[in-house]
Scaffold this motif. Structure first.
Motif, mmCIF file in Angstrom:
data_model
loop_
_atom_site.group_PDB
_atom_site.id
_atom_site.type_symbol
_atom_site.label_atom_id
_atom_site.label_comp_id
_atom_site.label_asym_id
_atom_site.label_seq_id
_atom_site.Cartn_x
_atom_site.Cartn_y
_atom_site.Cartn_z
ATOM 1 N N VAL A 138 -12.802 -38.559 2.004
ATOM 2 C CA VAL A 138 -13.416 -39.655 2.986
ATOM 3 C C VAL A 138 -14.800 -39.798 2.641
ATOM 4 N N ARG A 139 -15.162 -41.148 2.382
ATOM 5 C CA ARG A 139 -16.887 -41.287 1.994
ATOM 6 C C ARG A 139 -16.967 -42.364 2.657
ATOM 7 N N LEU A 140 -18.297 -42.245 3.420
ATOM 8 C CA LEU A 140 -18.910 -43.284 4.199
ATOM 9 C C LEU A 140 -20.313 -43.662 3.288
ATOM 10 N N ASP A 141 -20.463 -44.860 2.907
ATOM 11 C CA ASP A 141 -21.599 -45.188 2.136
ATOM 12 C C ASP A 141 -21.688 -44.422 0.715
ATOM 13 N N GLY A 142 -20.740 -43.760 0.115
ATOM 14 C CA GLY A 142 -20.528 -43.120 -0.935
ATOM 15 C C GLY A 142 -21.012 -41.628 -0.805
ATOM 16 N N VAL A 143 -21.086 -41.264 0.876
ATOM 17 C CA VAL A 143 -21.354 -39.762 0.994
ATOM 18 C C VAL A 143 -20.167 -39.216 1.662
ATOM 19 N N ASP A 144 -19.434 -37.977 1.093
ATOM 20 C CA ASP A 144 -18.690 -37.248 1.785
ATOM 21 C C ASP A 144 -18.698 -37.064 3.324
ATOM 22 N N VAL A 145 -17.911 -37.477 4.265
ATOM 23 C CA VAL A 145 -18.234 -37.410 5.538
ATOM 24 C C VAL A 145 -18.466 -35.850 5.885
ATOM 25 N N ARG A 146 -18.193 -34.957 5.257
ATOM 26 C CA ARG A 146 -18.275 -33.709 5.539
ATOM 27 C C ARG A 146 -19.447 -32.959 5.403
ATOM 28 N N GLU A 147 -20.309 -33.581 4.499
ATOM 29 C CA GLU A 147 -21.606 -33.604 4.311
ATOM 30 C C GLU A 147 -22.662 -34.304 5.029
ATOM 31 N N LEU A 148 -22.089 -34.995 6.075
ATOM 32 C CA LEU A 148 -23.122 -35.553 6.688
ATOM 33 C C LEU A 148 -23.255 -34.952 8.376
ATOM 34 N N ALA A 149 -24.612 -35.121 8.587
ATOM 35 C CA ALA A 149 -24.918 -34.471 10.078
ATOM 36 C C ALA A 149 -24.116 -35.073 11.180
ATOM 37 N N ALA A 150 -24.140 -34.623 12.189
ATOM 38 C CA ALA A 150 -23.404 -34.955 13.259
ATOM 39 C C ALA A 150 -23.956 -36.127 13.960
ATOM 40 N N ASP A 151 -25.322 -36.172 14.134
ATOM 41 C CA ASP A 151 -25.764 -37.253 14.705
ATOM 42 C C ASP A 151 -25.711 -38.420 13.723
#
Length: 622
Positions: free
Chosen positions: A414-427
């Motif tokens: 699952v990606r948000l703006d091309g970034v895997d959501v698991r790689e995103l910081a919580a905030d």
């Protein structure tokens, strides 16, 4: 087997106490220092009193005159000892209390923090009442022995000093002491062995009673509307009765052992007096030494109980600690990454699913997981609205949960703006998207607090703007205190549609770039729903201009979407515009037509009720 189990409980209990000491060494040192000071003064006071009796009182009786100087000195020494004992008691109790409550507060925070870290799949396998019990009564039970622990440590010092003093005084009296003290320990160990299973069962039943109570309170509406009050009362009463019986069993055992623990030191004192009188006649000891030893046994009776208190609480402590550790050691947390999306970007976000599969974890580890989604692929383009449509159980709500990362996929990305959501910081993740769930949750607080959630930058102006977008400003302005109106627990003073609009305003107040609506306007009038969705898509109307993923069933909602994703049994069957799917996919056409017919029947019923209202009595019953 029972003996091995009890030894295991004793060893594990001591390990729990060791963990507590390791976490709070300075406070424990203060408490033990106070306890040791008290113990030394107790042993010292016994020999001071013996000296006073032998060197002051007895000579005074023989002479028929009292030496004022000797009495004054004796009084001063006893007063000094008493003051030091008070200081020791103060340090011991203050340190033990501070240590115990600090550990309890710390572990309540740890357990609660762990709850927030663990995924929804873990929470689905554990009853809410049990989780409340873990954070409250189990944490309290785990550190309950801390209160008497410093006293027990000081008592051990006292016993060593007492035995040494006995041997220094007379071997015969020392043998009496060596017989009494091991008997006390043996009695306490026997007590602990029999108490362990009773305390463990009582602790388990506390959690079960808490779980049943929480279910009944949380489902009060269902219980009352289905007429299940009597059955729920019986269910709770049965488990509460089991807890009562378990606690009575604990109390009965204490009732047997407590008198024995009280009696044994007294018997020791009596034995000392008998043996001491005989040794006094032989001239082996003096009156002062006999009085000192007898007084020592008398004052030891209460402190020795502290060891029994610690041993008695160890089974409950181990039971509580095992349940707390089960939470702290639970696996399945979803660690966040460190990547952050550019906070300066205010444009709608792009969401994409690529070959996503998901299965809910089973309640028991040996059972297979429940497959919900398989190879789901679609995209929500920036600034577009995509509707998820499908029959019940097709996986729509699971897709919504994956989109906002409440759960992680078993496979796929699952990606948000091309970034895997698991790689995103919580905030960064929380600041980019928002979910409005199927069942609205309203806090027992003011309207303002429910919308703002104390977030930075969400002032009254932002609150009103969010309420306008959610078509909620009208009813909020009509409330008695406006934004300051208390809405009651779970928003009981509001209608279902009002609660949904309030939770929608809460999501909008954060200005998300992606908005996920999980059937979030089902209780709202269709005309109001259409106005809400139109406003959300239009920046000119004050909307965030966010990309929208909406789980929908109303034709009016679906028709507003740029694209429709049709799911069946966790797989994407078709995608396209609403008219295209309606014309080419029979399953989709049948489902939407059925939804539409149900909506028409509902509106007809509402119109009928308005034209031909029921008599007041029937209206109340209905």
């Amino acid at each position: 087997m029972a003996s091995g189990t009890s030894r295991d409980v004793l060893g594990r209990g001591l390990a729990v106490l060791g963990r507590a000491i390791g976490e709070q060494p300075r406070i424990f040192a203060v408490a033990v220092s106070g306890s040791v000071l008290f113990s030394v003064m107790v042993v010292g006071s016994a020999f001071v009193i013996g000296t006073v009796v032998g060197d002051v009182v007895v000579p005074a009786i023989e002479r028929g005159a009292v030496g004022v100087g000797g009495l004054a000195l004796a009084a001063a020494v006893l007063l000094g000892i008493s003051v030091l004992r008070v200081v020791g008691i103060f340090g011991r109790r203050l340190g033990a209390g501070y240590m115990q409550y600090r550990l309890q507060a710390d572990y309540r925070r740890r357990v609660t923090r762990r709850y927030l870290e663990l995924p929804l799949s873990w929470h689905h396998r554990n009853a809410t009442g049990t989780l409340l019990s873990n954070a409250n009564s189990d944490v309290e039970a785990a550190w309950q022995p801390i209160a008497p622990l410093p006293f027990a440590v000081g008592t051990l010092v006292m016993l060593v000093g007492a035995v040494a003093s006995l041997f220094a005084t007379d071997w015969a009296l020392a043998l009496v002491g060596l017989a009494v003290f091991p008997a006390l320990f043996a009695l306490n160990v026997a007590y602990s062995r029999r108490m362990a299973p009773r305390q463990a069962r009582a602790q388990l039943l506390r959690a079960e009673v808490s779980g049943i109570a929480h279910e009944s309170f949380d489902g009060a509406l269902v219980v009352k509307t289905m007429g299940r009050e009597a059955q729920e009362t019986d269910r709770f009463a049965a488990r509460a009765g089991q807890l009562r019986d378990a606690l009575i069993s604990v109390g009965r055992l204490r009732g047997i052992f407590d008198p024995m623990l009280e009696t044994l030191p007294s018997l020791g004192t009596l034995a000392v007096l008998v043996v001491g009188a005989y040794r006094l006649q032989q001239g082996a000891i003096s009156v002062a030494e006999l009085v000192s030893v007898a007084f020592l046994f008398t004052v030891l009776a209460f402190p020795v109980r502290a060891i029994g208190w610690v041993l008695a609480e160890l089974p409950r402590s181990v039971a509580g600690w095992d349940r707390v550790r089960k939470v702290l050691d639970a696996t399945g947390e979803m660690p966040y990454g460190s990547t952050r999306l550019d906070p300066a970007v205010d444009a709608p976000a792009t969401l994409s699913f690529t070959d996503v599969a998901f299965a809910y974890e089973p309640a028991e580890a040996h059972l297979p997981g429940i497959e919900v989604l398989g190879e789901v692929t679609f995209t929500v383009p920036a600034g577009k609205t995509v509707a998820l449509v499908g029959p019940t159980g097709s996986g729509k709500s699971t897709v919504a949960s994956l989109a906002v990362r409440l759960v992680d996929p078993r496979a796929g990305t699952v990606r948000l703006d091309g970034v895997d959501v698991r790689e995103l910081a919580a905030d960064s993740l929380a600041g980019t998207l928002a979910l409005v769930a199927q069942v609205p949750f309203v806090l027992d607080d003011t309207v303002r607090a429910n919308v703002s959630l104390d977030r930075a930058g969400v002032d009254d102006e932002a609150v009103w703007a969010a309420l306008r977008l959610a078509e909620a400003d009208g009813f909020v302005a009509a409330l008695p205190d406006g934004l300051d109106t208390m809405v009651g627990e779970r928003g009981t003073s509001l209608s279902g549609g009002q609660r949904q609009r309030l939770t929608l305003a809460r999501a909008l107040a954060g200005r998300p770039r992606l908005l996920v609506l999980d059937d979030a306007t089902s209780a709202v009038d269709p005309r109001v729903e259409a106005a809400i969705l139109a406003g959300l898509r239009s920046p000119a109307a004050g909307g965030p201009g966010a990309s929208i993923l909406v789980v929908a069933y109303r034709r009016t909602t679906i028709a507003l979407a740029d694209e429709v994703i049709y799911l069946e049994q966790g797989r994407v069957i078709a995608r396209g515009t609403h008219p295209t799917l309606l014309a080419t996919v029979p399953g989709y056409a049948n489902l939407v037509t059925a939804y539409e017919q149900a909506e028409v029947d509902h509106e007809r019923q509402q119109t009928y009720d308005e034209v031909i209202p029921l008599p007041p009595t029937l209206e109340v019953d209905r």
